[in-house]
Design a protein around this motif. Structure first.
Motif, PDB file in Angstrom:
ATOM      1  N   ASP A 152      30.630  36.178  49.282  1.00  0.00           N
ATOM      2  CA  ASP A 152      29.682  36.246  48.165  1.00  0.00           C
ATOM      3  C   ASP A 152      29.634  34.948  47.364  1.00  0.00           C
ATOM      4  O   ASP A 152      28.616  34.262  47.321  1.00  0.00           O
ATOM      5  CB  ASP A 152      30.038  37.419  47.249  1.00  0.00           C
ATOM      6  CG  ASP A 152      29.846  38.765  47.939  1.00  0.00           C
ATOM      7  OD1 ASP A 152      29.149  38.809  48.972  1.00  0.00           O
ATOM      8  OD2 ASP A 152      30.394  39.777  47.451  1.00  0.00           O
ATOM      9  N   ARG A 194      39.257  41.810  49.649  1.00  0.00           N
ATOM     10  CA  ARG A 194      38.715  41.189  48.439  1.00  0.00           C
ATOM     11  C   ARG A 194      38.456  39.695  48.671  1.00  0.00           C
ATOM     12  O   ARG A 194      37.413  39.159  48.272  1.00  0.00           O
ATOM     13  CB  ARG A 194      39.693  41.343  47.282  1.00  0.00           C
ATOM     14  CG  ARG A 194      39.666  42.689  46.633  1.00  0.00           C
ATOM     15  CD  ARG A 194      38.702  42.728  45.475  1.00  0.00           C
ATOM     16  NE  ARG A 194      38.679  44.042  44.881  1.00  0.00           N
ATOM     17  CZ  ARG A 194      37.599  44.720  44.599  1.00  0.00           C
ATOM     18  NH1 ARG A 194      36.414  44.208  44.876  1.00  0.00           N
ATOM     19  NH2 ARG A 194      37.651  45.904  44.034  1.00  0.00           N
ATOM     20  N   TYR A 195      39.410  39.031  49.275  1.00  0.00           N
ATOM     21  CA  TYR A 195      39.280  37.588  49.482  1.00  0.00           C
ATOM     22  C   TYR A 195      38.058  37.269  50.343  1.00  0.00           C
ATOM     23  O   TYR A 195      37.213  36.449  49.961  1.00  0.00           O
ATOM     24  CB  TYR A 195      40.547  37.031  50.133  1.00  0.00           C
ATOM     25  CG  TYR A 195      40.459  35.549  50.431  1.00  0.00           C
ATOM     26  CD1 TYR A 195      40.895  34.607  49.511  1.00  0.00           C
ATOM     27  CD2 TYR A 195      39.927  35.095  51.629  1.00  0.00           C
ATOM     28  CE1 TYR A 195      40.790  33.248  49.771  1.00  0.00           C
ATOM     29  CE2 TYR A 195      39.809  33.745  51.906  1.00  0.00           C
ATOM     30  CZ  TYR A 195      40.256  32.820  50.976  1.00  0.00           C
ATOM     31  OH  TYR A 195      40.138  31.481  51.239  1.00  0.00           O
ATOM     32  N   ALA A 197      35.450  39.251  51.351  1.00  0.00           N
ATOM     33  CA  ALA A 197      34.166  39.791  50.920  1.00  0.00           C
ATOM     34  C   ALA A 197      33.681  39.131  49.637  1.00  0.00           C
ATOM     35  O   ALA A 197      32.542  38.638  49.558  1.00  0.00           O
ATOM     36  CB  ALA A 197      34.268  41.303  50.730  1.00  0.00           C
ATOM     37  N   ASP A 198      34.540  39.097  48.619  1.00  0.00           N
ATOM     38  CA  ASP A 198      34.106  38.607  47.303  1.00  0.00           C
ATOM     39  C   ASP A 198      34.102  37.092  47.202  1.00  0.00           C
ATOM     40  O   ASP A 198      33.156  36.499  46.654  1.00  0.00           O
ATOM     41  CB  ASP A 198      35.015  39.171  46.207  1.00  0.00           C
ATOM     42  CG  ASP A 198      34.922  40.674  46.082  1.00  0.00           C
ATOM     43  OD1 ASP A 198      34.207  41.301  46.885  1.00  0.00           O
ATOM     44  OD2 ASP A 198      35.575  41.243  45.187  1.00  0.00           O
ATOM     45  N   LEU A 199      35.168  36.468  47.710  1.00  0.00           N
ATOM     46  CA  LEU A 199      35.318  35.022  47.497  1.00  0.00           C
ATOM     47  C   LEU A 199      34.694  34.197  48.617  1.00  0.00           C
ATOM     48  O   LEU A 199      33.889  33.294  48.352  1.00  0.00           O
ATOM     49  CB  LEU A 199      36.796  34.678  47.334  1.00  0.00           C
ATOM     50  CG  LEU A 199      37.514  35.403  46.187  1.00  0.00           C
ATOM     51  CD1 LEU A 199      38.954  34.937  46.088  1.00  0.00           C
ATOM     52  CD2 LEU A 199      36.794  35.190  44.866  1.00  0.00           C
ATOM     53  N   ARG A 224      40.769  41.703  39.267  1.00  0.00           N
ATOM     54  CA  ARG A 224      39.665  42.521  39.785  1.00  0.00           C
ATOM     55  C   ARG A 224      40.152  43.894  40.218  1.00  0.00           C
ATOM     56  O   ARG A 224      39.445  44.898  40.054  1.00  0.00           O
ATOM     57  CB  ARG A 224      39.004  41.814  40.975  1.00  0.00           C
ATOM     58  CG  ARG A 224      37.849  42.602  41.598  1.00  0.00           C
ATOM     59  CD  ARG A 224      36.703  42.757  40.618  1.00  0.00           C
ATOM     60  NE  ARG A 224      35.605  43.528  41.174  1.00  0.00           N
ATOM     61  CZ  ARG A 224      35.489  44.853  41.093  1.00  0.00           C
ATOM     62  NH1 ARG A 224      36.435  45.564  40.475  1.00  0.00           N
ATOM     63  NH2 ARG A 224      34.443  45.476  41.600  1.00  0.00           N
ATOM     64  N   TYR A 240      42.404  36.201  40.988  1.00  0.00           N
ATOM     65  CA  TYR A 240      41.210  37.040  41.084  1.00  0.00           C
ATOM     66  C   TYR A 240      41.567  38.453  41.527  1.00  0.00           C
ATOM     67  O   TYR A 240      41.106  39.440  40.937  1.00  0.00           O
ATOM     68  CB  TYR A 240      40.199  36.428  42.059  1.00  0.00           C
ATOM     69  CG  TYR A 240      39.020  37.337  42.311  1.00  0.00           C
ATOM     70  CD1 TYR A 240      37.983  37.424  41.378  1.00  0.00           C
ATOM     71  CD2 TYR A 240      38.948  38.127  43.447  1.00  0.00           C
ATOM     72  CE1 TYR A 240      36.905  38.268  41.583  1.00  0.00           C
ATOM     73  CE2 TYR A 240      37.876  38.987  43.663  1.00  0.00           C
ATOM     74  CZ  TYR A 240      36.855  39.057  42.729  1.00  0.00           C
ATOM     75  OH  TYR A 240      35.799  39.917  42.940  1.00  0.00           O
ATOM     76  N   GLY A 253      25.536  38.662  43.781  1.00  0.00           N
ATOM     77  CA  GLY A 253      24.817  39.367  44.834  1.00  0.00           C
ATOM     78  C   GLY A 253      23.315  39.325  44.632  1.00  0.00           C
ATOM     79  O   GLY A 253      22.546  39.113  45.589  1.00  0.00           O
ATOM     80  N   ARG A 260      33.293  42.610  38.075  1.00  0.00           N
ATOM     81  CA  ARG A 260      32.323  43.418  38.819  1.00  0.00           C
ATOM     82  C   ARG A 260      30.895  43.025  38.430  1.00  0.00           C
ATOM     83  O   ARG A 260      30.025  42.862  39.289  1.00  0.00           O
ATOM     84  CB  ARG A 260      32.545  44.901  38.517  1.00  0.00           C
ATOM     85  CG  ARG A 260      31.613  45.854  39.277  1.00  0.00           C
ATOM     86  CD  ARG A 260      31.570  47.212  38.610  1.00  0.00           C
ATOM     87  NE  ARG A 260      30.977  47.136  37.280  1.00  0.00           N
ATOM     88  CZ  ARG A 260      30.945  48.158  36.420  1.00  0.00           C
ATOM     89  NH1 ARG A 260      31.497  49.302  36.745  1.00  0.00           N
ATOM     90  NH2 ARG A 260      30.373  48.015  35.238  1.00  0.00           N
ATOM     91  N   TRP A 286      30.023  39.552  39.822  1.00  0.00           N
ATOM     92  CA  TRP A 286      29.762  39.575  41.267  1.00  0.00           C
ATOM     93  C   TRP A 286      28.457  40.306  41.589  1.00  0.00           C
ATOM     94  O   TRP A 286      27.829  40.023  42.605  1.00  0.00           O
ATOM     95  CB  TRP A 286      30.955  40.174  42.014  1.00  0.00           C
ATOM     96  CG  TRP A 286      31.721  39.088  42.699  1.00  0.00           C
ATOM     97  CD1 TRP A 286      31.740  38.826  44.033  1.00  0.00           C
ATOM     98  CD2 TRP A 286      32.525  38.075  42.082  1.00  0.00           C
ATOM     99  NE1 TRP A 286      32.511  37.718  44.293  1.00  0.00           N
ATOM    100  CE2 TRP A 286      33.009  37.233  43.112  1.00  0.00           C
ATOM    101  CE3 TRP A 286      32.886  37.796  40.773  1.00  0.00           C
ATOM    102  CZ2 TRP A 286      33.832  36.139  42.861  1.00  0.00           C
ATOM    103  CZ3 TRP A 286      33.701  36.711  40.510  1.00  0.00           C
ATOM    104  CH2 TRP A 286      34.160  35.902  41.549  1.00  0.00           C
ATOM    105  N   GLU A 287      28.047  41.192  40.721  1.00  0.00           N
ATOM    106  CA  GLU A 287      26.725  41.800  40.884  1.00  0.00           C
ATOM    107  C   GLU A 287      25.652  40.734  40.687  1.00  0.00           C
ATOM    108  O   GLU A 287      24.658  40.691  41.425  1.00  0.00           O
ATOM    109  CB  GLU A 287      26.546  42.933  39.872  1.00  0.00           C
ATOM    110  CG  GLU A 287      25.252  43.717  40.055  1.00  0.00           C
ATOM    111  CD  GLU A 287      25.153  44.871  39.085  1.00  0.00           C
ATOM    112  OE1 GLU A 287      24.108  44.989  38.408  1.00  0.00           O
ATOM    113  OE2 GLU A 287      26.122  45.650  38.994  1.00  0.00           O
TER     114      GLU A 287
END
Length: 639
Positions: free
Chosen positions: A350, A342-343, A345-347, A324, A320, A415, A408, A411-412
């Motif tokens: 989120d 990234r890990y 926050a995103d994974l 990304r 990822y 969110g 992106r 992930w939007e």
């Protein structure tokens, strides 16, 4: 429809690193996306094993070139297997099939026009690292302009390929096929290079023996590019399997780092034109990974070994981050700080939060089954967002290969869905029987988003997609099926599990965890404890993972006076914990209580019940346990 994609074949003069991993992961993601579209995909990678660099590296290790090539090639295979790469073939240039193909291509060029391969003396500056002759005007302080290594003056008899004869044909091809080289900036560079005038290319050597013999002139061995580039034809069936060749040739995509675009966009199509074969459809050149704004290299000591990061973040976390963080065609900076951000926050936050809260609430409020749909309460904006992201992400992954932008967009959507859940408050809806239909629609839409998200991230994070599907109780689907269907009412969900546990260690601690320790050597960072000192280090303490948990239910354990069976909510999952608190607490008084548990304790069986954790309690002088209570949300780290 067939789709043939290749990575470059990787040179075996050294162990694989981040650059090799990135190219191969991108190619794998493209191949997976085309399979999800129903394509007949052929994905090739492999190793380039001939040449003077390999011969010298083998000699330095006291090995034969073949034994050395076998060793390093196997390390590439092992890495690609570890990274969950789905290549259909792995080619080695030392294989008999490739030797046969390279010699057949040579003969075919010579038979069509003898003047295209001729002998002459060559004298010039030669870079053994890049295996290219470097014009004197391009030397930088007597060194190769590309790799910075010293060059050698060589003079030897060589076969030359008449590259100059193809200048106009190449320019015409670039003009007629503006997407032949992407991104556009690379095509502009190649066009300018060809327009400046092409010189004939030396394609054989006599100064070393580790290579494919030139047909009918075995004193010469083929120069690396004529040998290596032919691998793409070899795997496609040339020269023996014409049915396979017609099925897969020309290649749809040759993917590589930008430093070897010239060889693929100039030399390779010229060789093919000379042989009367079709040229590949597209050459894609990606950027470089930088560290502190400098290109990674062994000489600078900033080479990243993938396994050091997969040990900490997992294979899918690693995949990822790569896709990304870098937009295809541009350079990107690699740092531990960016990886950790990234890990988490995103994974962890989120995606992990959406999966956990959606599946947990379906278990809690709908008996673990996908609830029925109620169009009266469907959120049209969320449904439209889902459709829009699906269409855009699918195109970006399978056609333009802009994975960073596709992720992106995905992930939007994640969110937006998390916000949708927070706004609708299904936990509040569950307390009002008159709003049952509304609750069902919120949870059904959330589950359907997860289903689509799993399908869209599959090319990038295949294992994660599988785990999400297991939790949803659904099977893998093609992208066509994803678009046409919705998650079925009544589908029984699987067990909820943490997807990406949050990492709370610092970057320095992560480096220490990921760097392998040499046997018998104590890491310099390890705190030294004096003999006889029973105190533990902070590292020992950090191994204990204390988490806030909420007791969902409690019941007595049959035939035990001391034990209670607790069902606790850890935010991302629910667990069963057996605790010896029955003499101090009645089961009916515990539901809703917020406590602290050891979350990373190995499972143990007590009275036939598997206990996954331990509750924290103080003890009076009389031995009565007192549960530790805290304020906070389930899953929060206690330290």
């Amino acid at each position: 429809m067939s789709f043939y994609i290749t990575t470059p074949i990787y040179y075996v003069n050294a162990e694989p690193h981040l650059g090799h991993a990135y190219t191969t992961v991108v190619a794998d993601a493209i191949a997976r996306s085309r399979r999800l579209l129903g394509g007949d995909v052929f994905f090739l990678t492999g190793t380039d094993e001939h040449g003077q660099k390999v011969e010298r590296a083998a000699r330095a290790r006291g090995m034969t070139p073949q034994a050395f090539a076998d060793l390093i090639s196997s390390s590439f295979r092992e890495l690609f297997s570890h990274l969950n790469i789905t290549n259909d073939d792995f080619i080695r240039t030392t294989e008999p099939r490739h030797i046969r193909a390279a010699q057949a291509l040579w003969r075919r060029v010579r038979e069509r026009d003898e003047s295209l391969l001729y002998k002459a003396m060559y004298e010039g500056w030669y870079c053994t690292v890049d295996e290219v002759f470097v014009p004197e005007t391009q030397l930088v302080d007597g060194k190769c302009p590309d790799c910075g290594n010293p060059v050698e003056r060589l003079s030897e008899e060589s076969y030359f390929f008449k590259l100059s004869a193809f200048q106009d044909r190449l320019l015409e091809h670039y003009a007629r096929h503006p997407d032949f080289v992407t991104p556009e900036s690379r095509l502009n560079e190649i066009t300018a290079f060809v327009k400046s005038g092409l010189k004939d290319l030396s394609v054989s050597r006599t100064s070393f023996n580790w290579g494919i013999p030139v047909p009918d002139d075995p004193r010469h061995v083929m120069y690396v590019w004529f040998d290596a580039l032919t691998n793409y034809l070899t795997a496609a069936g040339f020269p023996d399997d014409q049915a396979r060749l017609q099925r897969y040739w020309p290649a749809d995509v040759h993917l590589m780092g930008k430093e070897i675009i010239r060889q693929h966009a100039v030399y390779w199509p010229a060789f093919l034109m000379a042989a009367g074969l079709e040229v590949p459809r597209r050459i894609v050149g990606h950027g470089w990974w930088l560290m502190n704004e400098a290109k990674m290299s062994k000489s600078l000591g900033n080479v990243v070994r993938p396994q050091a990061y997969t040990r900490v973040f997992g294979v899918d976390g690693f995949r990822y981050f790569l896709l990304r963080e870098m937009t295809l065609g541009h350079d990107a900076n690699f740092s531990d700080e960016a990886f950790l951000t990234r890990y988490n926050a995103d994974l962890a936050n989120d995606l992990g939060n959406l999966v956990s809260r959606s599946t947990t609430m379906i278990h809690r409020y709908c008996e673990g089954r996908v609830p029925p749909s109620s169009s009266r309460y469907e959120d049209a904006a969320l449904a439209q967002k889902l459709d829009d992201v699906f269409a855009l992400a699918k195109t970006r992954m399978s056609e333009s290969y802009l994975f960073s932008l596709a992720l992106r967009d995905i992930w939007e959507l994640i969110g937006v869905t998390n916000k949708y859940i927070a706004t609708r408050e299904p936990w509040a809806l569950a307390r009002d029987d008159s709003r049952r239909e509304e609750l069902h629609e919120v949870l059904r839409q959330s589950a359907n988003v997860l289903r689509v998200v799993a399908g869209l991230i599959e090319p990038v994070m295949p294992a994660t997609a599988g785990r999400i599907r297991t939790m949803l109780g659904i099977q893998p689907e093609t992208w066509h099926q994803l678009q046409k269907k919705r998650i079925e009412e009544g589908t029984r969900l699987g067990t909820v599990e943490p997807l990406f546990p949050r990492i709370d260690q610092s970057v320095e601690e992560l480096r220490k965890m990921s760097d392998p320790v040499v046997p018998g050597q104590t890491p310099a960072e390890a705190p030294q404890v004096a003999p006889g000192d029973a105190r533990i280090s902070i590292d020992d303490f950090m191994k204990v993972e204390l988490r806030v948990a909420r007791i969902v239910a409690a019941e007595a354990v049959p035939k035990s006076k001391k034990l209670l069976k607790l069902q606790v909510d850890l935010g991302t999952e629910q667990r069963t914990i057996v605790a010896g608190i029955a003499e101090a607490y009645a089961p009916e008084t515990l539901a809703g209580r917020t406590i602290v548990v050891v979350a990373n304790l190995k499972a143990a069986k007590l009275m036939g019940i598997e206990s996954n954790g331990m509750v924290l309690a103080a003890s009076t002088d009389a031995g009565k346990p007192i549960l530790l209570s805290v304020e906070g949300e389930p899953g929060m780290r206690v330290r």
